[in-house]
Scaffold this active site. Structure first.
Site, PDB file in Angstrom:
ATOM      1  CE  LYS A 189      -4.165  -2.072   0.529  1.00 11.66           C
ATOM      2  NZ  LYS A 189      -5.298  -1.566  -0.383  1.00 11.66           N
ATOM      3  CE  LYS A 296      -9.987  -5.662  -4.422  1.00  9.92           C
ATOM      4  NZ  LYS A 296      -9.804  -4.388  -3.664  1.00  9.92           N
TER       5      LYS A 296
HETATM    6  O1  OSB Z   1      -7.744  -2.105  -2.387  1.00  5.17           O
HETATM    7  O2  OSB Z   1      -7.374  -3.916  -2.720  1.00  5.17           O
HETATM    8  C1  OSB Z   1      -7.898  -3.089  -2.025  1.00  5.17           C
HETATM    9  C2  OSB Z   1      -8.679  -4.521   1.717  1.00  5.17           C
HETATM   10  C3  OSB Z   1      -9.687  -4.034   1.741  1.00  5.17           C
HETATM   11  C4  OSB Z   1     -10.407  -3.225   0.857  1.00  5.17           C
HETATM   12  C5  OSB Z   1      -9.704  -2.813  -0.371  1.00  5.17           C
HETATM   13  C6  OSB Z   1      -8.391  -3.467  -0.654  1.00  5.17           C
HETATM   14  C7  OSB Z   1      -7.768  -4.270   0.158  1.00  5.17           C
HETATM   15  C8  OSB Z   1      -6.595  -4.663   0.266  1.00  5.17           C
HETATM   16  C9  OSB Z   1      -6.285  -6.170   0.917  1.00  5.17           C
HETATM   17  O3  OSB Z   1      -5.560  -4.417  -0.451  1.00  5.17           O
HETATM   18  C10 OSB Z   1      -6.255  -7.283   0.147  1.00  5.17           C
HETATM   19  C11 OSB Z   1      -6.522  -8.880   0.760  1.00  5.17           C
HETATM   20  O4  OSB Z   1      -7.435  -9.093   1.149  1.00  5.17           O
HETATM   21  O5  OSB Z   1      -5.567  -9.425   0.892  1.00  5.17           O
HETATM   22 MG    MG Z   2      -6.804  -1.990  -4.502  1.00 11.49          MG
END
Ligand code: OSB
Ligand code: MG
Length: 407
Positions: A189, A296
């Site tokens: 991130k 997703k």
């Molecule tokens: O932006 O991909 C994202 C988790 C919650 C909401 C959005 C995101 C994420 C993650 C974690 O990046 C990904 C995971 O579950 O391993």
């Molecule tokens: Mg993302």
């Protein structure tokens, strides 16, 4: 993108039906092993709504991926519970009542379509019906989502997300720990001011073979006002890192900005938050706003729609990967089933349960294989391949309610 095969269109693929007369909505709370930070906020413990549909043909489970707070997208746990209870479940049960032979998973999106938005809540019901169908037919979810040859893979490469951390050193240590566990793909991130140094530390810890992704969660802006910082120049610096992609640098609705940025960067731009439907995905690709797709199902509101996006990507040679949202053992298994689709060409967020949770609602999802090359087995049993454990559910449940078809 050129039109391609749409599996949901050939009715035979999904023409199963299950009779449903009860839906259980359950809010679970799973403490995280450590708070997970991103540009949109920090999640300290994972609340989620688990959905169970039941009737004479058996049961099925789904999970609503909405986070505790409405900061990643507009959905959140408490709101999803209300929308499910007051608007979506009544529509599902009413649609079931109109089809005495039962409801097929391919009927669910249509039954819920007049409700605007709330994709994660909608996808949870479709998933529960898919699971019920799969259990009834003895078919794993992965096969239902990738019904055309060559069909789903038996395992997927393990990929993991590393949250926003305090310093580049912290990032380096965490990336090294994840690689030692087996992960060959790491998504870090980033946010303005916590980007280049954090990614350099990740690359140093992971070496040139690490598949490295940066996820900005919409935290950058192009220079729209005189004197405003030009984030594009900052993001151009990331080109040195040989990232597999930069995920969602700009605001969800800024497709033209993404197209401009994509022209300036050699790093492939991938979209997440912007891709709210298959149509939005095709248009984003067509206008050059992204060259890669984070798929997703909960963000699209449908597992079958997400599978169609993967079909299209596969047919058009567009790289795609399946993203996660800190799912529990129910949603995590569904994610693995989708990631087994042959259109998911690169490693996504397929990680082990212990990455986030000390206790899960079902048998933990585990890695197999050595450092840098670990995989996760795609559930091979019918439906999701596992049921929540009643004891674990008892311990982790905050709230439960049941809605029945009125006689
Ligand atoms: O932006 O991909 C994202 C988790 C919650 C909401 C959005 C995101 C994420 C993650 C974690 O990046 C990904 C995971 O579950 O391993
Ligand atoms: Mg993302």
């Amino acid at each position: 993108m050129a039109p391609g095969p749409v599996p949901g269109d050939d009715a035979g693929s999904y023409a199963r039906a299950v009779r449903i007369d009860e839906v259980e909505l359950r809010v679970v709370l799973l403490p995280l092993v450590a708070p997970f930070g991103a540009a949109h906020g920090t999640v300290a413990s994972r609340t989620a709504v688990l959905v169970r549909v039941a009737g004479p043909d058996g049961e099925g489970w789904g999970e609503c991926s909405a986070l505790p707070e409405p900061t990643y997208t507009s959905e959140h746990t408490a709101g999803a519970l209300l929308v499910l209870r007051d608007h979506l479940v009544p529509r599902l049960l009413a649609a079931g009542g109109r089809h005495p032979a039962g409801l097929g998973a391919s009927d669910v999106a249509g039954a819920l379509a007049d409700v605007v938005g709330h994709p994660m809540a909608k996808a949870s019901l479709e998933l529960a019906v898919l699971d019920a169908e799969g259990r009834h037919d003895g078919r794993p979810l992965a096969a239902a989502l990738a019904p055309h040859p060559p069909g789903p893979s038996a395992s997927v490469p393990a990929g993991v997300a590393v949250g926003l951390l305090g310093s580049p050193d912290d990032v380096g240590h965490e990336v090294a720990a994840r690689i030692a566990e087996g992960y060959g793909r790491v998504k870090v991130k980033v946010a303005p001011g916590r980007d280049l140094d954090h990614l350099r530390a990740a690359r140093e810890a992971g070496g040139p073979h690490l598949v490295l992704v940066a996820d900005a969660n919409a935290s950058y802006r192009l220079d729209t006002e005189p004197g405003a910082p030009d984030d594009a120049r900052r993001l151009e610096e990331l080109d040195e890192l040989d990232l597999a992609c930069l995920e969602q640098p700009l605001a969800a609705d800024d497709l033209l900005g993404h197209a401009e940025l994509a022209r300036r960067l050699s790093t492939p731009v991938c979209l997440d938050e912007s891709l709210t439907s298959p149509t939005a995905t095709e248009q984003a690709l067509d206008m050059g706003a992204c060259s890669m797709v984070c798929v997703k199902a909960p963000r699209y509101g449908s597992w079958l729609a997400a599978a169609r996006v993967l079909d299209r990507c596969q047919g058009n040679g567009v790289d795609a990967w399946v993203g996660g949202m800190l799912e529990t053992g129910v949603g995590r298994r569904a994610l693995l089933a989708l990631a087994a689709h042959p259109g998911a060409t690169i490693a996504g967020d397929a990680s082990a349960s212990v990455r986030f949770f000390t206790a899960d609602v079902a048998e933990p999802v585990v890695l197999r294989g050595g450092p840098g090359t670990a995989e996760i087995a795609v559930p091979a049993a019918a439906g999701l391949g596992a049921s929540p454990d009643p004891g674990a559910l008892d311990r982790l449940t905050e709230h439960v309610e049941r809605i029945r078809t009125s006689p």
